[in-house]
Write a protein that holds these residues in place. Sequence first.
Motif, PDB file in Angstrom:
ATOM      1  N   ASP A   1       0.728  -1.196   0.165  1.00 30.64           N
ATOM      2  CA  ASP A   1       0.005  -0.014   0.063  1.00 30.64           C
ATOM      3  C   ASP A   1       0.818   1.287  -0.049  1.00 30.64           C
ATOM      4  O   ASP A   1       0.587   2.103  -0.543  1.00 30.64           O
ATOM      5  CB  ASP A   1      -0.848  -0.062   1.127  1.00 30.64           C
ATOM      6  CG  ASP A   1      -2.097  -1.042   1.156  1.00 30.64           C
ATOM      7  OD1 ASP A   1      -2.250  -1.492   0.039  1.00 30.64           O
ATOM      8  OD2 ASP A   1      -2.863  -1.329   2.063  1.00 30.64           O
ATOM      9  N   TRP A   2       2.083   1.214   0.615  1.00 28.18           N
ATOM     10  CA  TRP A   2       2.825   2.275   0.674  1.00 28.18           C
ATOM     11  C   TRP A   2       3.405   2.660  -0.590  1.00 28.18           C
ATOM     12  O   TRP A   2       3.601   3.747  -0.980  1.00 28.18           O
ATOM     13  CB  TRP A   2       4.207   2.037   1.773  1.00 28.18           C
ATOM     14  CG  TRP A   2       4.999   3.312   2.078  1.00 28.18           C
ATOM     15  CD1 TRP A   2       5.011   4.235   2.697  1.00 28.18           C
ATOM     16  CD2 TRP A   2       6.267   3.439   1.123  1.00 28.18           C
ATOM     17  NE1 TRP A   2       6.050   5.256   2.626  1.00 28.18           N
ATOM     18  CE2 TRP A   2       6.731   4.596   1.732  1.00 28.18           C
ATOM     19  CE3 TRP A   2       6.844   2.572   0.287  1.00 28.18           C
ATOM     20  CZ2 TRP A   2       7.959   5.183   1.320  1.00 28.18           C
ATOM     21  CZ3 TRP A   2       8.305   3.047   0.065  1.00 28.18           C
ATOM     22  CH2 TRP A   2       8.807   4.281   0.203  1.00 28.18           C
ATOM     23  N   VAL A   3       3.917   1.696  -1.437  1.00 24.42           N
ATOM     24  CA  VAL A   3       4.256   1.704  -2.485  1.00 24.42           C
ATOM     25  C   VAL A   3       3.326   2.233  -3.741  1.00 24.42           C
ATOM     26  O   VAL A   3       3.560   3.119  -4.509  1.00 24.42           O
ATOM     27  CB  VAL A   3       5.090   0.401  -3.277  1.00 24.42           C
ATOM     28  CG1 VAL A   3       5.352   0.618  -4.534  1.00 24.42           C
ATOM     29  CG2 VAL A   3       6.247   0.105  -2.578  1.00 24.42           C
ATOM     30  N   GLU A   4       2.134   1.805  -3.406  1.00 26.31           N
ATOM     31  CA  GLU A   4       0.893   2.298  -4.166  1.00 26.31           C
ATOM     32  C   GLU A   4       0.814   3.635  -4.106  1.00 26.31           C
ATOM     33  O   GLU A   4       0.590   4.497  -5.031  1.00 26.31           O
ATOM     34  CB  GLU A   4      -0.131   1.136  -4.134  1.00 26.31           C
ATOM     35  CG  GLU A   4      -1.179   1.866  -4.939  1.00 26.31           C
ATOM     36  CD  GLU A   4      -2.610   0.919  -4.661  1.00 26.31           C
ATOM     37  OE1 GLU A   4      -3.613   1.410  -5.370  1.00 26.31           O
ATOM     38  OE2 GLU A   4      -2.559   0.055  -3.775  1.00 26.31           O
ATOM     39  N   HIS A   5       0.356   4.025  -2.704  1.00 28.60           N
ATOM     40  CA  HIS A   5       0.013   5.711  -2.351  1.00 28.60           C
ATOM     41  C   HIS A   5       0.911   6.466  -2.276  1.00 28.60           C
ATOM     42  O   HIS A   5       0.604   7.810  -2.453  1.00 28.60           O
ATOM     43  CB  HIS A   5      -1.103   5.211  -1.237  1.00 28.60           C
ATOM     44  CG  HIS A   5      -1.997   4.442  -1.272  1.00 28.60           C
ATOM     45  ND1 HIS A   5      -3.211   5.009  -2.005  1.00 28.60           N
ATOM     46  CD2 HIS A   5      -2.258   3.267  -0.854  1.00 28.60           C
ATOM     47  CE1 HIS A   5      -4.187   3.846  -2.044  1.00 28.60           C
ATOM     48  NE2 HIS A   5      -3.708   2.761  -1.465  1.00 28.60           N
ATOM     49  N   THR A   6       2.379   6.248  -1.910  1.00 36.52           N
ATOM     50  CA  THR A   6       3.258   7.378  -1.896  1.00 36.52           C
ATOM     51  C   THR A   6       4.045   7.377  -3.228  1.00 36.52           C
ATOM     52  O   THR A   6       4.606   8.554  -3.431  1.00 36.52           O
ATOM     53  CB  THR A   6       4.153   7.091  -0.790  1.00 36.52           C
ATOM     54  OG1 THR A   6       4.921   5.835  -0.822  1.00 36.52           O
ATOM     55  CG2 THR A   6       3.474   6.943   0.534  1.00 36.52           C
ATOM     56  N   LEU A   7       4.195   6.124  -3.851  1.00 40.08           N
ATOM     57  CA  LEU A   7       5.122   6.112  -5.168  1.00 40.08           C
ATOM     58  C   LEU A   7       4.409   6.062  -6.290  1.00 40.08           C
ATOM     59  O   LEU A   7       5.230   6.352  -7.511  1.00 40.08           O
ATOM     60  CB  LEU A   7       6.267   5.167  -4.948  1.00 40.08           C
ATOM     61  CG  LEU A   7       6.931   5.052  -3.616  1.00 40.08           C
ATOM     62  CD1 LEU A   7       8.144   3.912  -3.986  1.00 40.08           C
ATOM     63  CD2 LEU A   7       7.735   6.366  -3.643  1.00 40.08           C
ATOM     64  N   GLY A   8       3.217   5.684  -6.466  1.00 38.10           N
ATOM     65  CA  GLY A   8       2.417   5.578  -7.447  1.00 38.10           C
ATOM     66  C   GLY A   8       2.660   4.257  -8.346  1.00 38.10           C
ATOM     67  O   GLY A   8       2.151   4.452  -9.528  1.00 38.10           O
ATOM     68  N   ALA A   9       2.828   3.238  -7.798  1.00 40.22           N
ATOM     69  CA  ALA A   9       2.688   1.935  -8.410  1.00 40.22           C
ATOM     70  C   ALA A   9       1.416   1.776  -8.510  1.00 40.22           C
ATOM     71  O   ALA A   9       0.462   1.958  -7.806  1.00 40.22           O
ATOM     72  CB  ALA A   9       3.416   0.994  -7.529  1.00 40.22           C
ATOM     73  N   ARG A  10       1.002   0.494  -9.228  1.00 41.10           N
ATOM     74  CA  ARG A  10      -0.442   0.171  -9.326  1.00 41.10           C
ATOM     75  C   ARG A  10      -0.215  -1.399  -9.201  1.00 41.10           C
ATOM     76  O   ARG A  10       0.805  -2.148  -9.787  1.00 41.10           O
ATOM     77  CB  ARG A  10      -1.070   0.312 -10.486  1.00 41.10           C
ATOM     78  CG  ARG A  10      -0.506  -0.263 -11.676  1.00 41.10           C
ATOM     79  CD  ARG A  10      -1.471   0.072 -12.908  1.00 41.10           C
ATOM     80  NE  ARG A  10      -0.940  -0.163 -14.362  1.00 41.10           N
ATOM     81  CZ  ARG A  10      -1.770  -0.176 -15.462  1.00 41.10           C
ATOM     82  NH1 ARG A  10      -2.704  -0.064 -15.433  1.00 41.10           N
ATOM     83  NH2 ARG A  10      -0.726  -0.294 -16.557  1.00 41.10           N
ATOM     84  N   PRO A  11      -1.022  -2.001  -8.295  1.00 45.10           N
ATOM     85  CA  PRO A  11      -0.789  -3.762  -8.163  1.00 45.10           C
ATOM     86  C   PRO A  11      -1.293  -4.159  -9.198  1.00 45.10           C
ATOM     87  O   PRO A  11      -2.563  -3.777 -10.078  1.00 45.10           O
ATOM     88  CB  PRO A  11      -1.678  -3.910  -6.812  1.00 45.10           C
ATOM     89  CG  PRO A  11      -2.574  -2.808  -6.617  1.00 45.10           C
ATOM     90  CD  PRO A  11      -2.212  -1.385  -7.276  1.00 45.10           C
ATOM     91  N   THR A  12      -0.997  -5.571  -9.688  1.00 48.69           N
ATOM     92  CA  THR A  12      -1.564  -6.227 -10.785  1.00 48.69           C
ATOM     93  C   THR A  12      -1.923  -7.494 -10.399  1.00 48.69           C
ATOM     94  O   THR A  12      -2.880  -8.266 -11.022  1.00 48.69           O
ATOM     95  CB  THR A  12      -0.108  -6.450 -11.792  1.00 48.69           C
ATOM     96  OG1 THR A  12       1.041  -6.926 -11.328  1.00 48.69           O
ATOM     97  CG2 THR A  12       0.069  -4.995 -12.427  1.00 48.69           C
TER      98      THR A  12
END
Length: 317
Positions: free
Chosen positions: A168-179
Amino acid sequence: MPAPLGDIAHLGHVELLTPDLEGSVWFFTEILGLTETRREGDSVHLRTFDDYELTSIVVTGHTTSGLRRTALRASSPEALQRRVDAIEAAGGTGRWTEGSAGTGPMYLTTDPDGHEIGLYYESEWYEAPEHLAPGLKNQPQAKPRQGVGVRRLDHVNFLAADVEPNADWVEHTLGARPTEQIRLDTGRIAARWLTFNNKSYDLVYTEDWSGSSGRLHHIAFATDTREDILRAADLCLDNGVHIETGPHKHAIQQTFFLYVYEPGGNRIELCNPLTRLVLAPDWPLITWTQAERAKGQAWGLQTIESFHTHGTPPLDS
């Protein structure tokens, strides 16, 4: 609110720790076919032939194995500052440091599990010397004449005490999307794959069954073809490199794979995911159940026990 997809352009490079520096360098140069570009103290800088930046991996002599740093390149100076602001707005901390491995200034922070993440924008592009000049001007370096000849650094798989807050941290602070992800019968997320671009994944978080924090599962290098992975298996067999599992095909992400341990003890994946891209802007998160994962890999190979228990640094270090 998720961060904008594209603020982080791609995985830049990693710094890997090893108690056997020369053995690890031998593996990356002679078996994988990377090029050594420079040495600084106990660190050796290496690159794959098709990474455009100066450095793909820094191998550093240390008392133990593991991952010191994962470096991510932002898509612009403004994007870099947005991600720094987002980290600090979320309660994270970090510091700016002088660039290393061919980068400009780098912002160092950690994910919730303690893995060090470096963010940068300025980067030195590789210029091949005459003896490594490519025949095609749109390729940064000639293909290596030895080893597997891996094309690029592909992804990093972190071990984490708790997968979900890190992903969640990588998604919401760095802008990744989970696949894709694995959800256990208890509801706990055992693994999640994330991308910063149109690759199907750049970073992965896998649950550390020991409950430890900040360890590495593996780093991966992409090959041109599946046949390169078959050749890699023979090269490893002939040269005494421990093969953990494969060659085979993953069900999740459909990657053709081979897992080996380099002489320093770190797990390295040779993978061929080059034909699979996630182009849909509204790609749904694919969830695999515990029962589905119990079936093994794509063609039925059961996951070897060490795949769940081996991580670096080792727990007794």
